[in-house]
Design an enzyme around this catalytic site. Sequence first.
Site, PDB file in Angstrom:
ATOM      1  N   ARG A  13      47.719  56.605  32.426  1.00 24.88           N
ATOM      2  CA  ARG A  13      47.841  57.119  33.789  1.00 24.88           C
ATOM      3  C   ARG A  13      47.130  56.244  34.829  1.00 24.88           C
ATOM      4  O   ARG A  13      47.319  56.414  36.024  1.00 24.88           O
ATOM      5  CB  ARG A  13      47.299  58.571  33.839  1.00 24.88           C
ATOM      6  CG  ARG A  13      48.164  59.566  33.075  1.00 24.88           C
ATOM      7  CD  ARG A  13      47.429  60.869  32.767  1.00 24.88           C
ATOM      8  NE  ARG A  13      46.571  60.771  31.582  1.00 24.88           N
ATOM      9  CZ  ARG A  13      45.897  61.803  31.061  1.00 24.88           C
ATOM     10  NH1 ARG A  13      45.970  62.998  31.628  1.00 24.88           N
ATOM     11  NH2 ARG A  13      45.139  61.631  29.979  1.00 24.88           N
ATOM     12  N   TYR A 383      27.908  16.046  47.723  1.00 21.55           N
ATOM     13  CA  TYR A 383      29.075  15.883  46.854  1.00 21.55           C
ATOM     14  C   TYR A 383      29.841  14.633  47.254  1.00 21.55           C
ATOM     15  O   TYR A 383      30.221  14.471  48.419  1.00 21.55           O
ATOM     16  CB  TYR A 383      29.950  17.134  47.009  1.00 21.55           C
ATOM     17  CG  TYR A 383      31.129  17.229  46.067  1.00 21.55           C
ATOM     18  CD1 TYR A 383      30.979  16.969  44.706  1.00 21.55           C
ATOM     19  CD2 TYR A 383      32.386  17.600  46.556  1.00 21.55           C
ATOM     20  CE1 TYR A 383      32.071  17.084  43.852  1.00 21.55           C
ATOM     21  CE2 TYR A 383      33.469  17.721  45.699  1.00 21.55           C
ATOM     22  CZ  TYR A 383      33.314  17.456  44.350  1.00 21.55           C
ATOM     23  OH  TYR A 383      34.388  17.578  43.508  1.00 21.55           O
TER      24      TYR A 383
END
Length: 450
Positions: A13, A383
Site C-alpha cells: 500500500r 581544484y
Amino acid sequence: METIILAAGKGTRMKSKLPKVLHKVGGKPMLQHVIDAAKSAGSTREIVVIGSGAELVQKNFSDVEFVMQNEQLGTGHAVLCTKEKFANSKGTVLVLCGDTPLFTGELLKKFVEKHLESNAAATVLTAEMPDATGYGRIIREDDGTFKKIVEHKDANSYERQISEVNAGIYCFDIQKLFTALASVKNENAQGEYYLPDVLTILKNDSEKINAFVVDDYRQTLGINSRVQLAEADKILRQRKNIELMESGVTILDPASTFIDADVEIGQDTIIYPNTYLEGKTKIGENCAIGPNSRFTNMIVGDNVQAQFCYCHDAEICNDVILGPYVHIRPNSKISNKVKIGNFVEVKNSNIGEGSKLPHLQYIGDTDMGAGCNLGCGTITVNYDGKKKFRTTIGDNVFVGCNSNLVAPVTVEDGAYIAAGSTITENVPKNNLAIARSRQTNIENWNDKRK
Ligand code: UD1
Ligand code: CA
C-alpha cells in the site's frame, strides 16, 4: 527480555520501491524507532523478520539479529520463522511490528509489566481508534474479557463498527506461542497465517489472555500508506518539539520547525521558524538557530547564532555568528568566535578562533589560523580540474578583497595580501604580497580620442 519484530511484508500500500520499514518518520527509518523503543524498554535481543528488500533492510541496522521469511504468508508465519532462535528460550517474548513506530519504550515497559503481573499466556495491546479501518478488531466476551481478533477484511458489518483495535503489540509465553502457532490455519479472506489467531487457540486451550488498552491511540498507529506516513511524521515531530520545549528550548513556531528524533538541544536555545534540525545534530545552550536554516548531523557549541544557513556533517564551536546565507559543508571545523556571513561557502576546512569571513568567500580544503580577516570575494582555488589541493593560512593573516589563493599554497602568520591578487607562491611571515599588474594612467587619453 527478547523481542521479535516483524518487518518482512511488501508494504504494497506504500506503492514504493523502498521496503516499507525503511521509510523515515521523524527523520529515522520506522524500523529504527521500533528497535530503539524495544531496547529502551529493556529488551536484550531483537530478532527482526525480513523478506521483501531483505538485503537493504539488513544493511541499515546493526545490533539486531535477522531471520529470513522467504514467502510472506502472514504475520503468524513470520513469527514461526524465528522458532529456531528460541529453541533454548523460556519466559516472555515481546512481538512488535516494524510498521508501528510511534510507541515509546515507556509504554512497552508498562505493557510488559502488566503481562507479567497477570500471569497470562498472552497479552495484546489494544487501542480505541477514531478510524479503525484496516485494523484487526477486538471482540470481547459479554464479561469484557478477550474473545478474539477479527481482521478488517474478514469482519462483518457489525464487527467493523467496533473501534477497539489490535495494536500489533503482544507479549507471549515463548513455549506456548510456538506450540499454538503450529495449529494456525490460513482459511481467511487473505489466505494468510494470522498471528492474532494464536490468541484464540490459546484461549480455547483454557489459557488466560489479556487485552490491555493503551491511553493514547496515537502511540499505536500503524503505517500502511503514505498518508499514514505523513500523519505519523507529524505526531513524532510534535512530540519531539514538546519534549524539547519542556526541557528549556524555545521553539517560536512548532508547526514550521522540523526536528528529528535523535537531535539534542541545550537549555535556552531559541529555534526560529522554518528550521530543520536533522540526523545526529547536537546543539548547545543559548544558541539562536534560524529562521530558515537546515542543520544535518552538526555538532554545535554554545552561544551560536545562525540565520538562513545550511550546515551539514561539520562542527561549529562556541560564540560563532553565521549567516545570512552560509553553507558549511562536510568535515569543516569552525572554531570559537568565528564570524561567517553573507554568501559564504566553507568546505572541508578548519577556521581558527576569531577569524572573519564576512562576505562572498569560497574556502575549500583550507587550514586557517586564528584572527584572520578575509576580504570580500576571497577564493581558495582548490581544484585544477583533476585534483584537489589544500591551502594553509597562518594566524592574523589579512587578505584584500577579490583575491585568489591558488592551492597548494601557504600564507604564513601576519602576512598581508593586496586586493585583487592571485597568489600562486607561498607568502612568508609578515610579508605583503601583491600579485596583480600595476595600474597605468594615460594622461589626457579622452581628449586625444576625440
Ligand atoms: C496487522 C494485524 C492487525 C493489527 C495491525 C496493527 C495481522 C493478521 N493483523 O494488520 O490485527 O490491527 O497489524 O497495525 O497480524 N509481516 C511480515 N510477514 C508477513 C506479513 C506481515 O513480516 O508475512 C510484517 C509486516 O512487514 C508488518 C507487520 O508484519 O511490519 C504487519 O503486517 P501488515 O500486513 O501491515 O498487517 P496489517 O494489515 O497492518
Ligand atoms: Ca500494518
